[in-house]
Motif scaffolding. Structure first.
Motif, PDB file in Angstrom:
ATOM      1  N   HIS A  88     118.715  90.226 115.669  1.00 33.77           N
ATOM      2  CA  HIS A  88     117.771  90.069 116.775  1.00 33.77           C
ATOM      3  C   HIS A  88     118.482  89.748 118.090  1.00 33.77           C
ATOM      4  CE1 HIS A  88     114.157  89.002 118.938  1.00 33.77           C
ATOM      5  NE2 HIS A  88     114.703  87.828 119.244  1.00 33.77           N
ATOM      6  N   ALA A  95     114.006  84.093 111.104  1.00 32.88           N
ATOM      7  CA  ALA A  95     112.915  83.282 111.651  1.00 32.88           C
ATOM      8  C   ALA A  95     111.629  84.076 111.483  1.00 32.88           C
ATOM      9  CB  ALA A  95     113.169  82.987 113.122  1.00 32.88           C
ATOM     10  N   ASN A 144     107.462  84.091 112.409  1.00 27.19           N
ATOM     11  CA  ASN A 144     106.415  83.463 113.225  1.00 27.19           C
ATOM     12  C   ASN A 144     105.123  83.326 112.427  1.00 27.19           C
ATOM     13  OD1 ASN A 144     105.034  85.923 113.356  1.00 27.19           O
ATOM     14  ND2 ASN A 144     105.664  86.373 115.438  1.00 27.19           N
ATOM     15  N   LYS A 170     112.294  87.892 112.358  1.00 30.09           N
ATOM     16  CA  LYS A 170     113.467  88.189 113.171  1.00 30.09           C
ATOM     17  C   LYS A 170     114.671  87.849 112.298  1.00 30.09           C
ATOM     18  CE  LYS A 170     111.641  87.174 117.823  1.00 30.09           C
ATOM     19  NZ  LYS A 170     110.348  87.657 117.617  1.00 30.09           N
ATOM     20  N   TRP A 183     120.036  80.656 118.487  1.00 32.70           N
ATOM     21  CA  TRP A 183     118.817  81.264 119.042  1.00 32.70           C
ATOM     22  C   TRP A 183     117.665  80.263 118.959  1.00 32.70           C
ATOM     23  CZ3 TRP A 183     114.257  82.092 116.336  1.00 32.70           C
ATOM     24  CH2 TRP A 183     113.282  82.841 116.981  1.00 32.70           C
ATOM     25  N   TRP A 184     117.549  79.600 117.811  1.00 32.72           N
ATOM     26  CA  TRP A 184     116.436  78.676 117.578  1.00 32.72           C
ATOM     27  C   TRP A 184     116.498  77.466 118.507  1.00 32.72           C
ATOM     28  CZ3 TRP A 184     115.843  73.621 115.860  1.00 32.72           C
ATOM     29  CH2 TRP A 184     114.541  73.270 115.497  1.00 32.72           C
ATOM     30  N   GLN A 189     116.815  77.342 121.565  1.00 37.02           N
ATOM     31  CA  GLN A 189     116.069  77.583 122.797  1.00 37.02           C
ATOM     32  C   GLN A 189     114.621  77.120 122.562  1.00 37.02           C
ATOM     33  OE1 GLN A 189     117.913  78.518 125.391  1.00 37.02           O
ATOM     34  NE2 GLN A 189     119.565  78.514 123.887  1.00 37.02           N
ATOM     35  N   GLU A 193     111.671  77.780 123.648  1.00 39.21           N
ATOM     36  CA  GLU A 193     110.605  78.765 123.439  1.00 39.21           C
ATOM     37  C   GLU A 193     110.683  79.375 122.042  1.00 39.21           C
ATOM     38  OE1 GLU A 193     114.003  80.986 125.505  1.00 39.21           O
ATOM     39  OE2 GLU A 193     113.078  79.021 125.666  1.00 39.21           O
ATOM     40  N   ASN A 194     111.872  79.453 121.460  1.00 36.26           N
ATOM     41  CA  ASN A 194     112.016  80.005 120.116  1.00 36.26           C
ATOM     42  C   ASN A 194     111.583  79.009 119.054  1.00 36.26           C
ATOM     43  OD1 ASN A 194     112.966  82.377 121.242  1.00 36.26           O
ATOM     44  ND2 ASN A 194     115.083  81.683 121.171  1.00 36.26           N
ATOM     45  N   GLN A 195     111.740  77.719 119.325  1.00 34.92           N
ATOM     46  CA  GLN A 195     111.272  76.705 118.383  1.00 34.92           C
ATOM     47  C   GLN A 195     109.755  76.748 118.279  1.00 34.92           C
ATOM     48  OE1 GLN A 195     112.969  72.783 118.924  1.00 34.92           O
ATOM     49  NE2 GLN A 195     114.890  73.693 119.623  1.00 34.92           N
ATOM     50  N   SER A 220     107.876  79.534 118.879  1.00 33.68           N
ATOM     51  CA  SER A 220     107.412  80.806 118.327  1.00 33.68           C
ATOM     52  C   SER A 220     107.795  80.990 116.854  1.00 33.68           C
ATOM     53  CB  SER A 220     107.947  81.977 119.156  1.00 33.68           C
ATOM     54  OG  SER A 220     109.354  82.081 119.009  1.00 33.68           O
ATOM     55  N   ALA A 221     108.831  80.327 116.384  1.00 36.02           N
ATOM     56  CA  ALA A 221     109.261  80.479 114.990  1.00 36.02           C
ATOM     57  C   ALA A 221     108.658  79.366 114.151  1.00 36.02           C
ATOM     58  CB  ALA A 221     110.786  80.434 114.903  1.00 36.02           C
TER      59      ALA A 221
END
Length: 182
Positions: free
Chosen positions: A45, A61, A63, A69, A80-81, A83, A85-87, A89-90
């Motif tokens: 990803h 990850a 969602n 992803k 990546w996680w 970040q 916003e990723n925490q 969304s995942a």
């Protein structure tokens, strides 16, 4: 008096039915979050590299809608996680249990919740992007792997803190470099 007792009984039946329905919905959502196997056509990803061409633990990850992803390494997924916003969304993140299968071909049947894993930074092991981070379901297996490398075992919280510190240090070095060039 009988009417209020009847209403109370009816309300309790409705409430019980709602609780059962919520519990069943929670179980259905959990099924959506189960990890999936990695395939030769899968691309990371973050970097777009072919995931299965590289050794070492991978990550994924998922969602709330069940969209997956996939990442070429556990380290890539964890970075990546981090970040914010990723925490959000995942809703679930998984890594390979490296006590199962081999380093060259991790066993997709043994993907574990990343938050429950034990981690060992393994710069001596081959991987894809960045320094490989081995993940284990069992702390003793992680300790044996770490002892071979003369390093330590971290839980998810400790690893997260170490990765954040590394990101901050890299950002500070980048800022110092930019300042010196101007």
């Amino acid at each position: 008096m009988k009417l209020s007792q009847h209403l109370l009984t009816t309300a309790m039946i409705v409430l019980s039915a709602l609780l059962v329905a919520c519990n069943q919905q929670d179980k259905q959502q959990q099924v959506q979050h189960n990890p999936v196997a990695f395939h030769s056509a899968d691309e990371c990803h973050v970097c777009g590299m072919a995931i299965t061409r590289f050794p070492g633990p991978k990550g994924q990850a998922i969602n709330a809608q069940g969209k997956v992803k996939k990442f070429c390494s556990s380290a890539e997924m964890l970075n990546w996680w981090l970040q914010p916003e990723n925490q959000v969304s995942a809703s679930a993140i998984y890594v390979h249990d490296m006590s199962q299968g081999s380093w060259d071909k991790p066993d997709d049947g043994h993907l574990i919740e990343a938050q429950l894993a034990y981690y060992v930074v393994a710069p001596d092991m081959p991987g894809s992007m960045g320094t490989p981070i081995a993940s284990f379901a069992d702390q003793q297996a992680a300790e044996l792997f770490a002892a071979d490398r003369k390093t330590t075992v971290m839980n998810f919280s400790q690893l997260k803190d170490a990765l954040l510190q590394q990101q901050l240090s890299s950002a500070a070095q980048h800022a110092d470099h930019q300042h010196m060039n101007h």
